[in-house]
Design an enzyme around this catalytic site. Structure first.
Site, PDB file in Angstrom:
ATOM      1  N   GLU A 189      10.121   6.840  10.305  1.00 39.33           N
ATOM      2  CA  GLU A 189       9.882   6.445   8.902  1.00 39.33           C
ATOM      3  C   GLU A 189      11.183   5.972   8.248  1.00 39.33           C
ATOM      4  OE1 GLU A 189       7.722   9.794   7.131  1.00 39.33           O
ATOM      5  OE2 GLU A 189       5.826   8.909   7.789  1.00 39.33           O
ATOM      6  N   THR A 228       6.971   3.387   6.729  1.00 42.71           N
ATOM      7  CA  THR A 228       5.781   3.953   6.106  1.00 42.71           C
ATOM      8  C   THR A 228       5.623   3.376   4.708  1.00 42.71           C
ATOM      9  OG1 THR A 228       4.523   5.965   5.674  1.00 42.71           O
ATOM     10  CG2 THR A 228       6.876   6.029   5.152  1.00 42.71           C
ATOM     11  N   GLU A 287       1.411   7.744  12.911  1.00 45.50           N
ATOM     12  CA  GLU A 287       1.017   9.061  12.398  1.00 45.50           C
ATOM     13  C   GLU A 287      -0.190   8.899  11.490  1.00 45.50           C
ATOM     14  OE1 GLU A 287       4.101  11.128  10.252  1.00 45.50           O
ATOM     15  OE2 GLU A 287       5.630  10.669  11.746  1.00 45.50           O
TER      16      GLU A 287
END
Ligand code: CA
Length: 501
Positions: A189, A228, A287
């Protein structure tokens, strides 16, 4: 099943008699919600990744946690994952998650030694490994990209060199340990920086150092960059442009996707379409996760709970076992829909981070005792999200250290028993058979014969075990239990005393 009320009454009486006559016969409960219904996905990539991150699992096992199949039989968790259709394991790697006295920071104490165990066990069960280097000593995320302690005073050039060496050496160690490395993430991320480097004129140099290490290690291993915040469409596109403009050599543009934060799946597909069409890169969800309940089972508050992250227009699924499976299917479908077959796969985040001691139903002194015992395990084995020892490195850990914040998003209950939703990873390939069982077809050969009666009798006598699909099929009267009444009903059907099951 359609039978008349009168017949039902007669049969019920007969069953009672039969049951009384078969003393010692086992009555086995079929799982209540095992009938998950999953529609098959026509995958554009034959090797579509159906992955799971289980980085904390070694620390949980060290703390005494065991995992079981749906029938409650203890099994190696990696076997359970493979048996349920998972084909790829993701593992995070922290450089040095320990204080000066060797106390672990928690979060699985996820160092290279843990990753080696995970990689080896995954490979033993036919699963590839995605290595998720954080290039930090603890959690790296959009808010935190702190350099490892050993790198803190390095110049940019020194950090590039350290990142290259660390990547190359760690991959070599993992390979020697038996891991089947398929992909490597250069950072986790890395939306705001990487390893303490926050200037965008420098960040790409760190990506490139890591990428070169992977290429030098094995040109067949894919390089992923992970951002992200896909709900910020323009920002995500900017990252893809940034990587291209700075000639970062990578294969996979990855994003996290948590539906309570990250917008709609249509938007996610659109962002990935842009990357696929503009730059020809693969795209992937690195994720995702979803809660099967809003209840906590370990005494540490969960990310998704009765008062947190439980509402929002993009939370399209129930907080149930079926809802959890539905979310996984929906995210896979959204990635599969990416244009030019550039949707590579989906990883579920920490699908096994369960409670080290179930608090369900407890109160007062009993609850206090259990919570204290859990705290002791989190501190000793690093199996909570953070231990107190992480406080020296991470300010949030100093204040909020504790247990699992995602035990209600695992695919295992608080006792470690697999939930029916775990099967979504194979049902996306085959379609769910749970909803389409042929009643009475206990041996699963597609027809109902006297062999099925025999199988049910053998099951009741504990001479054989049934899968959940078999239990569904064998539960002829649909009361949730496989017992002698089911065998009797089936015999009556085969003898044409009744015409429908
Ligand atoms: Ca919890």
């Amino acid at each position: 099943m359609k039978i008349t009320k009168a017949l039902a009454g007669f049969l019920a009486a007969a069953f009672l008699l039969m049951t009384a006559l078969t003393s010692g016969a086992a009555e086995t409960e079929a799982p209540v919600d095992d009938d998950i219904d999953i529609q098959k996905i026509e995958f554009n990539n034959t090797g579509f990744i159906r992955g799971m991150d289980v980085s904390s699992v070694i620390s949980l096992e060290n703390a005494g946690v065991t995992f079981k199949n749906e029938n409650g039989v203890e099994e190696d968790i990696f076997k359970l994952l493979a048996d349920n259709g998972i084909n790829y394991i993701r593992v995070r790697v922290w450089n040095d998650p320990y204080d000066g006295s060797g106390n672990g920071y928690g979060g699985g104490n996820s160092d290279i030694e843990k990753a080696k165990q995970i990689g080896r066990r995954a490979a033993e069960h036919g699963m590839k490994l995605l290595v998720d280097f954080h290039y930090s000593d603890f959690w790296a995320d959009p808010a935190k990209q702190k350099a490892p302690k050993a790198w803190e005073n390095m110049t940019l050039a020194q950090k590039q060199s350290a990142l290259y060496d660390y990547t190359f050496n760690s991959l070599s160690e993992l390979k020697s340990a038996g891991a089947d490395i398929g992909m490597v993430q250069i950072g986790n991320e890395t939306t705001s920086g990487i390893a303490g480097v926050y200037d965008y004129s420098d960040i790409h140099k760190m990506f490139s150092a890591g990428s070169k290490a992977v290429r030098d290690f094995d040109s067949g291993v894919k390089v992923a960059i992970h951002f992200t915040g896909p709900e910020n469409t323009a920002v995500m596109k900017w990252y893809a442009d940034y990587l291209s403009q700075n000639k970062v050599d990578y294969d996979v543009f990855a994003s996290s996707y948590y539906p309570y934060w990250h917008g709609s799946l249509e938007n996610l597909t659109a962002v990935f379409d842009y990357v696929a069409e503009t730059y020809g890169k693969f795209t992937m969800v690195a994720e995702t996760s979803y809660a099967f309940t809003l209840d906590d089972t370990d005494g540490h508050d969960n990310t998704v709970s009765h008062w947190s992250n439980n509402t929002g227009k993009d939370l399209l699924w129930d907080f149930s076992v079926q809802g959890q499976a539905d979310e996984v299917r929906a995210v896979m479908n959204a990635v599969n829909n990416v244009s030019s077959s550039k949707g590579l796969g989906v990883f579920y985040w920490e699908g096994a981070w369960i409670s080290v001691g179930d608090i369900t139903g407890m109160s007062g002194a009993e609850l206090t005792r259990r919570c204290n015992a859990n705290r002791e395990l989190w501190e000793r084995y690093g199996c909570g999200w953070a231990s107190s020892y992480a406080g020296e490195y991470d300010g949030d850990a100093a204040r909020y250290y504790g247990g699992s914040a995602v035990d209600n998003q695992a695919f295992f209950d608080a006792e470690g028993r697999a939930l029916p939703s775990l099967r979504v990873f194979k049902y996306v390939v085959t379609g769910s058979s749970g909803a389409d069982n042929i009643k009475g077809d206990a041996d699963g050969d597609g027809i109902v014969t006297v062999k099925d009666v025999t199988e049910i009798q053998r099951f009741i006598a504990e001479l054989t075990d049934f899968t959940d699909e078999q239990k569904n099929a064998a539960d002829v009267d649909g009361n949730g239990v496989v017992d002698i009444s089911d065998a009797t009903l089936l015999q009556r059907y085969l003898a044409e005393f009744i015409t429908e099951l």
